[in-house]
Scaffold this active site. Structure first.
Site, PDB file in Angstrom:
ATOM      1  N   ASP A  24     -16.335  32.483  11.463  1.00  0.00           N
ATOM      2  CA  ASP A  24     -16.593  32.324  12.901  1.00  0.00           C
ATOM      3  C   ASP A  24     -15.336  31.965  13.679  1.00  0.00           C
ATOM      4  O   ASP A  24     -15.403  31.317  14.727  1.00  0.00           O
ATOM      5  CB  ASP A  24     -17.652  31.242  13.109  1.00  0.00           C
ATOM      6  CG  ASP A  24     -17.217  29.892  12.526  1.00  0.00           C
ATOM      7  OD1 ASP A  24     -16.534  29.878  11.484  1.00  0.00           O
ATOM      8  OD2 ASP A  24     -17.557  28.840  13.107  1.00  0.00           O
ATOM      9  N   GLU A 177     -21.600  19.507  12.224  1.00  0.00           N
ATOM     10  CA  GLU A 177     -20.286  19.418  11.571  1.00  0.00           C
ATOM     11  C   GLU A 177     -19.387  18.390  12.240  1.00  0.00           C
ATOM     12  O   GLU A 177     -18.701  18.698  13.209  1.00  0.00           O
ATOM     13  CB  GLU A 177     -19.591  20.793  11.580  1.00  0.00           C
ATOM     14  CG  GLU A 177     -18.218  20.744  10.904  1.00  0.00           C
ATOM     15  CD  GLU A 177     -17.500  22.097  10.865  1.00  0.00           C
ATOM     16  OE1 GLU A 177     -17.995  23.068  11.453  1.00  0.00           O
ATOM     17  OE2 GLU A 177     -16.419  22.157  10.241  1.00  0.00           O
ATOM     18  N   LYS A 219     -22.553  19.468   7.665  1.00  0.00           N
ATOM     19  CA  LYS A 219     -21.302  20.076   7.188  1.00  0.00           C
ATOM     20  C   LYS A 219     -20.173  19.059   7.365  1.00  0.00           C
ATOM     21  O   LYS A 219     -19.549  18.985   8.415  1.00  0.00           O
ATOM     22  CB  LYS A 219     -21.017  21.358   7.974  1.00  0.00           C
ATOM     23  CG  LYS A 219     -19.667  22.006   7.640  1.00  0.00           C
ATOM     24  CD  LYS A 219     -19.607  23.447   8.094  1.00  0.00           C
ATOM     25  CE  LYS A 219     -18.209  24.025   7.930  1.00  0.00           C
ATOM     26  NZ  LYS A 219     -18.165  25.477   8.075  1.00  0.00           N
ATOM     27  N   SER A 289     -19.458  25.628   2.765  1.00  0.00           N
ATOM     28  CA  SER A 289     -19.470  26.407   4.010  1.00  0.00           C
ATOM     29  C   SER A 289     -17.998  26.586   4.375  1.00  0.00           C
ATOM     30  O   SER A 289     -17.520  26.028   5.357  1.00  0.00           O
ATOM     31  CB  SER A 289     -20.233  25.657   5.104  1.00  0.00           C
ATOM     32  OG  SER A 289     -20.139  26.369   6.325  1.00  0.00           O
ATOM     33  N   ARG A 292     -11.362  28.923   5.422  1.00  0.00           N
ATOM     34  CA  ARG A 292     -10.086  29.286   4.778  1.00  0.00           C
ATOM     35  C   ARG A 292     -10.197  29.425   3.268  1.00  0.00           C
ATOM     36  O   ARG A 292      -9.643  30.352   2.687  1.00  0.00           O
ATOM     37  CB  ARG A 292      -9.020  28.241   5.147  1.00  0.00           C
ATOM     38  CG  ARG A 292      -8.514  28.400   6.547  1.00  0.00           C
ATOM     39  CD  ARG A 292      -7.809  27.160   7.034  1.00  0.00           C
ATOM     40  NE  ARG A 292      -8.741  26.092   7.372  1.00  0.00           N
ATOM     41  CZ  ARG A 292      -8.393  24.889   7.826  1.00  0.00           C
ATOM     42  NH1 ARG A 292      -7.114  24.597   7.971  1.00  0.00           N
ATOM     43  NH2 ARG A 292      -9.298  23.986   8.123  1.00  0.00           N
TER      44      ARG A 292
HETATM   45  P1  13P Z   1     -12.548  25.558   6.769  1.00  0.00           P
HETATM   46  O1  13P Z   1     -13.339  25.682   5.517  1.00  0.00           O
HETATM   47  O2  13P Z   1     -11.371  26.500   6.837  1.00  0.00           O
HETATM   48  O3  13P Z   1     -12.214  24.129   7.102  1.00  0.00           O
HETATM   49  O4  13P Z   1     -13.487  26.085   7.938  1.00  0.00           O
HETATM   50  C1  13P Z   1     -14.794  25.740   7.946  1.00  0.00           C
HETATM   51  C2  13P Z   1     -15.269  25.721   9.328  1.00  0.00           C
HETATM   52  O5  13P Z   1     -16.237  26.367   9.668  1.00  0.00           O
HETATM   53  C3  13P Z   1     -14.571  24.874  10.285  1.00  0.00           C
HETATM   54  O6  13P Z   1     -15.346  24.711  11.421  1.00  0.00           O
END
Ligand code: 13P
Length: 337
Positions: A24, A177, A219, A289, A292
């Site tokens: 996203d 999150e 998250k 979730s 990177r």
């Molecule tokens: P990362 O796993 O790269 O931290 O990204 C997860 C994500 O959705 C950050 O909002």
């Protein structure tokens, strides 16, 4: 509010051996990723890149859902099928990032507040019609000299709960999150106490604002030393500290916890999740979730043109993380690929 539907979706998002692909990235963020492989940030390239990820044969075995950016939710795959339809046909649930980004927190010089509540109720109706069944909102908590402030933690927690209740009203499962960043030089112990404060505030607000815990996914960050800290804990210590903190603050009514990777190496993100699941069953499902940590290798292998190489790298990381979600990963399996 249809509590049964929300709970069923949340449970499906954390089904055994499956986790979420966070794809996203906003147009600005994907631009930074493309810069690293010298690919121009055009609509056509963003579409081709996401097409490569979502047409990876077999990734659905390890992937319960994909978090999309708004542009992608309304785009079609290269064969003309809308991306949301393509994913749903593989039993992969389409999700949508709905926050509009972290902005400077007014009255503070170094902290952030996530925006996007204005008009969210109407946007969620559109997203549900387009096939999204879950959403994401990311709050950013920065560790530094005298921060995070209670002001930053509480305003972000309040916004997360506002977002979560609006989602549930629209029949969409909120991924909540609150990310404590791992970029500073702080110790693991400092991360633990900041994560503890943050989760306490978040669950207080979720309760106050009547969010159905059975119909959400948390998250969080893992409890880990900052990247610039000279002392880095081993994997077992990170796993134990993360679980200890979550057990103190996350009610068992929450069906699942899907971690962000936050800048950890691909293998560290996998190994930490695996370690936590090897410690035995928790009250909630523990899965991934990752953005990177699921995409870095695929992005590099793709390089703008080689979709097959990109898919191969993507499938490998999806598979490794699917194993970690069941505590069945090993360093040997990692090398055997
Ligand atoms: P990362 O796993 O790269 O931290 O990204 C997860 C994500 O959705 C950050 O909002």
């Amino acid at each position: 509010m249809n509590e049964k539907v929300l709970n069923a979706t949340a449970l499906a998002m954390v089904a055994d051996g499956r986790g979420l692909l966070a794809a996203d990235e906003s147009t600005g963020t994907i631009g930074k990723r493309f810069d690293s492989i010298k690919v121009e940030n055009t609509e056509a390239n963003r579409r081709a890149y996401r097409d490569m990820l979502f047409t990876t044969a077999g990734f659905e075995k390890h992937t319960s859902g994909v978090i999309l950016y708004e542009e992608t939710l309304f785009q079609s795959a290269l064969d003309g099928t809308p991306f949301a339809k393509l994913l749903a046909s593989k039993d992969v649930i389409p999700g949508i990032k709905v926050d509009t980004g972290a902005k400077p927190l007014p009255g503070s010089t170094s902290e952030m507040i996530t925006e996007g509540l204005d008009g969210l109720r109407e946007r969620l109706v559109k997203f549900h019609q387009a096939g999204a069944r879950f959403a994401k909102w990311r709050a950013v908590i920065t560790i530094g000299d005298g921060i995070p402030s209670d002001y930053c933690i509480h305003t972000n927690a309040h916004a997360l709960a506002r977002y979560a209740m609006l989602c549930q009203e629209a029949g969409i499962v909120p991924i909540v999150e609150p990310e404590v960043l791992m970029d500073a030089d702080n110790s693991l112990e400092v991360c633990e106490s900041v994560t503890d404060r943050t989760l306490e505030a978040v669950f207080h607000e979720l309760y106050q604002q009547r969010v159905l815990l059975e119909g959400m996914i948390l998250k969080p960050n893992m409890v880990i030393a900052g990247k610039k800290c000279s002392v880095q804990a081993d994997r077992k210590t990170v796993a134990a500290a993360t679980l200890r903190t979550l057990k103190r603050r996350v009610p068992s009514a929450v069906p699942g916890i899907a971690f962000l990777s936050g800048g950890q190496s691909d293998v560290d993100a996998t190994a930490h999740l695996d370690e936590m699941n090897k410690l035995g069953p928790s009250t909630w499902k523990l899965t991934f979730s990752y953005g990177r940590a699921l995409q870095a290798a695929a992005l590099k292998a793709w390089g703008g043109t080689d979709a097959d190489a990109g898919r191969k790298a993507h499938l490998h990381r999806a598979r490794m993380n699917g194993l970690a979600a069941m505590g069945q990963w090993s360093a040997e399996l990692e090398k055997a690929a």
